[in-house]
Every structure is written in C-alpha cells, then in structure tokens.
Design a protein around this motif. Structure first.
Motif, PDB file in Angstrom:
ATOM      1  N   ASN A 122      -3.410   6.847  -3.092  1.00 53.98           N
ATOM      2  CA  ASN A 122      -3.182   5.793  -2.097  1.00 53.98           C
ATOM      3  C   ASN A 122      -4.316   4.777  -2.075  1.00 53.98           C
ATOM      4  O   ASN A 122      -4.137   3.659  -1.582  1.00 53.98           O
ATOM      5  CB  ASN A 122      -3.057   6.403  -0.689  1.00 53.98           C
ATOM      6  N   TYR A 123      -5.472   5.170  -2.567  1.00 55.76           N
ATOM      7  CA  TYR A 123      -6.668   4.327  -2.481  1.00 55.76           C
ATOM      8  C   TYR A 123      -6.992   3.658  -3.820  1.00 55.76           C
ATOM      9  O   TYR A 123      -7.337   2.482  -3.856  1.00 55.76           O
ATOM     10  CB  TYR A 123      -7.856   5.159  -1.994  1.00 55.76           C
TER      11      TYR A 123
ATOM     12  N   ARG B 113       0.822  -1.212   0.000  1.00 62.43           N
ATOM     13  CA  ARG B 113       0.000   0.000   0.000  1.00 62.43           C
ATOM     14  C   ARG B 113       0.853   1.259   0.000  1.00 62.43           C
ATOM     15  O   ARG B 113       0.564   2.230  -0.694  1.00 62.43           O
ATOM     16  CB  ARG B 113      -0.909   0.016   1.231  1.00 62.43           C
ATOM     17  N   ALA B 114       1.900   1.267   0.807  1.00 60.13           N
ATOM     18  CA  ALA B 114       2.727   2.459   0.959  1.00 60.13           C
ATOM     19  C   ALA B 114       4.153   2.040   1.304  1.00 60.13           C
ATOM     20  O   ALA B 114       4.392   0.908   1.721  1.00 60.13           O
ATOM     21  CB  ALA B 114       2.159   3.369   2.047  1.00 60.13           C
ATOM     22  N   TRP B 115       5.077   2.948   1.155  1.00 61.94           N
ATOM     23  CA  TRP B 115       6.482   2.657   1.438  1.00 61.94           C
ATOM     24  C   TRP B 115       7.125   3.912   2.031  1.00 61.94           C
ATOM     25  O   TRP B 115       6.640   5.039   1.842  1.00 61.94           O
ATOM     26  CB  TRP B 115       7.198   2.224   0.157  1.00 61.94           C
TER      27      TRP B 115
ATOM     28  N   ASP C  53       1.440   8.512   4.465  1.00 54.47           N
ATOM     29  CA  ASP C  53       0.973   9.253   5.631  1.00 54.47           C
ATOM     30  C   ASP C  53       0.113  10.449   5.251  1.00 54.47           C
ATOM     31  O   ASP C  53      -0.251  11.256   6.113  1.00 54.47           O
ATOM     32  CB  ASP C  53       2.162   9.712   6.483  1.00 54.47           C
ATOM     33  N   CYS C  54      -0.218  10.567   3.970  1.00 50.74           N
ATOM     34  CA  CYS C  54      -1.083  11.648   3.488  1.00 50.74           C
ATOM     35  C   CYS C  54      -2.381  11.043   2.956  1.00 50.74           C
ATOM     36  O   CYS C  54      -2.422   9.888   2.549  1.00 50.74           O
ATOM     37  CB  CYS C  54      -0.400  12.431   2.365  1.00 50.74           C
ATOM     38  N   LYS C  55      -3.434  11.850   2.975  1.00 54.23           N
ATOM     39  CA  LYS C  55      -4.739  11.346   2.523  1.00 54.23           C
ATOM     40  C   LYS C  55      -4.937  11.777   1.071  1.00 54.23           C
ATOM     41  O   LYS C  55      -5.616  12.765   0.769  1.00 54.23           O
ATOM     42  CB  LYS C  55      -5.845  11.870   3.431  1.00 54.23           C
ATOM     43  N   MET C  56      -4.320  11.013   0.170  1.00 53.79           N
ATOM     44  CA  MET C  56      -4.364  11.298  -1.259  1.00 53.79           C
ATOM     45  C   MET C  56      -5.086  10.170  -1.984  1.00 53.79           C
ATOM     46  O   MET C  56      -4.947   8.997  -1.629  1.00 53.79           O
ATOM     47  CB  MET C  56      -2.947  11.441  -1.816  1.00 53.79           C
ATOM     48  N   GLY C  57      -5.825  10.521  -3.022  1.00 50.71           N
ATOM     49  CA  GLY C  57      -6.612   9.539  -3.740  1.00 50.71           C
ATOM     50  C   GLY C  57      -5.787   8.421  -4.328  1.00 50.71           C
ATOM     51  O   GLY C  57      -6.240   7.270  -4.405  1.00 50.71           O
TER      52      GLY C  57
END
Length: 352
Positions: A194-195, A180-182, A188-192
C-alpha cells in the motif's frame, strides 16, 4: 511470552540526541518463527541484526507481508506507556488474515513486546515530545516461487527513536489519476504494498511544491487519505451545523488508532457533530468559497496530528485556514499528548 529466550547484546550502541525518523535502531529485536507443521516456535530477543532470507522468499516476490506501528512514551513520572496497543494488535491480526499469514495470540505478542521495551528502555527519550517507535512485522518466508499461502513465516519487532515526522504544516497535491486503494482491495490493512506503490505519485507531488499526496477516489473525487494520514475536516456543514468529519471505513481507509482516538475524544466532548461520512473535493471547495471550513488536518501514529495548510487541485493552489493555538487540532494534540505522557489518567495507556 513466558517462554522468551533472551540473548543480550555485548556491544551497546551510543544513543544520539537527534535523529531522523526510522534511521537509528535500538540494541535488540524480537523474532518468532512459524511453520505450518509445528506452529509458532520459541520467541527470541536477540541483538539487533540482519535477517537471513531465502532468495525465493514469498515476502520479497509477492509482498506477502504486513507491519504495525505504535509508540512507547516516557511520562512525567518516568514510567513508560504504550498508547492503545490492543488496537494495533487487533489491526495486525486482521491484516494477517487478509494476507493469508498465520494467526497469533495478541496478548502474548504484546507481552513479548513489553519485555523488549524493558530491555531497551534506556532508548526511550527522557525529555521533550520524542518517543520510541515500535515496528512489529510479519512476513511470509515460503522458499518457493509458487503463488500460494505460505507454509513458513517470520514475525519480528524492531524499535527506533522517533522525533517529529513532519516539522511544518503540510501541503498536499490532489489528482485523481493516481489511486491509493479501492473497494475490495487491501487499503484497510497495513501492508507494505500500500505504501511502496505511492512513491511515484509522491515524487510528482514534490514537483508541484507539495509534501504529500491527497488521495482521491471515484468519479466524484472522494477524499480518502493524505500521504500516510487519515484526514479530518472541521467545518460548518451544508446544513449549517459545526461538524468534525472523516471518511468512513469502507475498505479504502486504514483504521488508524489516532483516528479512532480523535473520534472518541470528540464524541466524549459532545460539543459538535462527529461523523464518519464521505467527503469530496467539490464539498471542500464549496466550504472554502463560503468560508465554512475551520480547519483540515491529518492524523497518524508517526505524524500524530498535523495541520494541512494548502492543497494543489485542478491547477489551483487552495489556501486553507491557518492553524492557531485555539484550533481543534491543537486541542486534540494537547489532550492526546497529556494522555500518552501520563499527565491525564486514561485507560488508553498500557504501563510497561
């Protein structure tokens, strides 16, 4: 906020009794435009409707955008309350900095949101645990295909009715082939972005009979997040101590408002250890085998507090301890709900 221009809708919508999360929106929305030469323009509350965007808009091509999520609750005293909204404003500001989008005055935006809620306050449910979900969004509207910091942006806020995000305990699928993230990224940000990038893995989770993905990271299969939730383990740790643990904010974890509230509550109780620490699937499997795991649950603004019942990992279906009315997640959910609905006095609520 003092400069708000309000254009009221002349055709109000019928409010349904039961809706799926994020499908029925209120009558009005907030929009504020920005450009590099003149800064932020006059904020406008207008009837809910479509946006007009240039086909080369940087948000559409390069995901130069971010969003937030918070809720407004109608208390037993009929008053409306936001839950820790300054934490959402702070997180949104940090996301904007990371996305090279313009800074904004957090208190002024909150004041504009408050006015929007006042106008559409009849949409906040009067009965039960349902509430009104608020989605502030900031997008780059640079009309150019160049990959660069945008000189134009749009901040807008829409609201929708929100019931239960999940209706049953969750089943998760854990496979390290998807990340999901690295570290060094934007987890750690709420960006589209990421989803949107998680949908393919979630479809595969469904093929295993699971509702969400348990995201793992690294060679040691560190537990990070579950679907869109922060993850908590309530267990007896390796040293024999009762502990509530959640992964640390190392850049791969979203700093959830509900996550922080759970940590704050548990530390206030001072009944067991409360730690932000790395957790691995190996540690979880050992705790299960040795019967040291009390409960695993997730948290988030949309899902609130959600018990996790099973995990599919390395072709095994791991059955986790059942939830009961005395479980920690039930206690936390009750206490948070009492605060959000004004039954327990708290400086975490912001009256509208």
């Amino acid at each position: 906020a003092a400069d708000l221009v309000v254009q009221l809708s002349t055709s109000l919508k019928t409010k349904p009794d039961v809706v799926d999360f994020g499908t029925v929106f209120t009558d009005h929305m907030l929009t504020v435009e920005w450009n590099a030469n003149d800064g932020w323009q006059t904020p406008l509350i207008r009837p809910f409707g479509d946006l007009s965007l240039h086909p080369a808009c940087s948000a559409l091509h390069y995901a130069v955008e971010l969003f937030e999520g918070l809720k407004v609750y109608r208390g037993d005293d009929k008053r409306l309350r936001l839950f820790r909204p300054l934490l959402n404003m702070e997180r949104m500001s940090k996301s904007a900095e990371r996305a090279c989008l313009p800074a904004f005055d957090q208190s002024e935006l909150l004041g504009c949101i408050k006015r929007l809620i006042e106008i559409d306050q009849d949409w906040v449910p009067h009965l039960g645990p349902a509430c009104l979900y608020i989605r502030p969004t900031l997008i780059g509207t640079e009309p150019s295909l160049g990959v660069k910091k945008p000189n134009r942006a749009l901040l807008y806020v829409i609201m929708c009715q929100a019931g239960s995000y999940f209706n049953t305990e969750l089943s998760l699928w854990a496979d390290p082939k998807y990340t999901r993230a690295w570290k060094g990224g934007t987890g750690d940000c709420k960006m589209g972005g990421n989803y949107g990038g998680t949908l393919f893995a979630q479809l595969e989770a469904g093929s295993y009979g699971c509702q969400q993905v348990l995201w793992l990271y690294g060679e040691d299969h560190q537990i990070t997040e579950g679907g869109t939730m922060n993850i908590f383990l309530h267990w007896i740790n390796e040293d024999g101590d009762e502990e509530l643990a959640t992964p640390p904010l190392d850049g791969t974890i979203l700093p959830g408002v509900t996550r922080q509230s759970i940590l704050d509550l548990a530390r206030k109780w001072d009944e067991f250890k409360v730690l932000e620490r790395y957790l691995t699937m190996g540690q979880l499997c050992s705790a299960l085998k040795q019967q040291r795991l009390k409960e695993m649950f997730g948290s988030g603004t949309a899902c609130r507090v959600c018990h996790i019942g099973s995990i599919v990992y390395e072709e095994k279906n791991l059955q986790l301890p059942n939830q009961d009315k005395h479980s920690l997640s039930s206690r936390i959910a009750t206490e948070l709900t009492d605060i959000q609905h004004g039954r327990s006095p708290s400086d975490w609520t912001y009256l509208v």
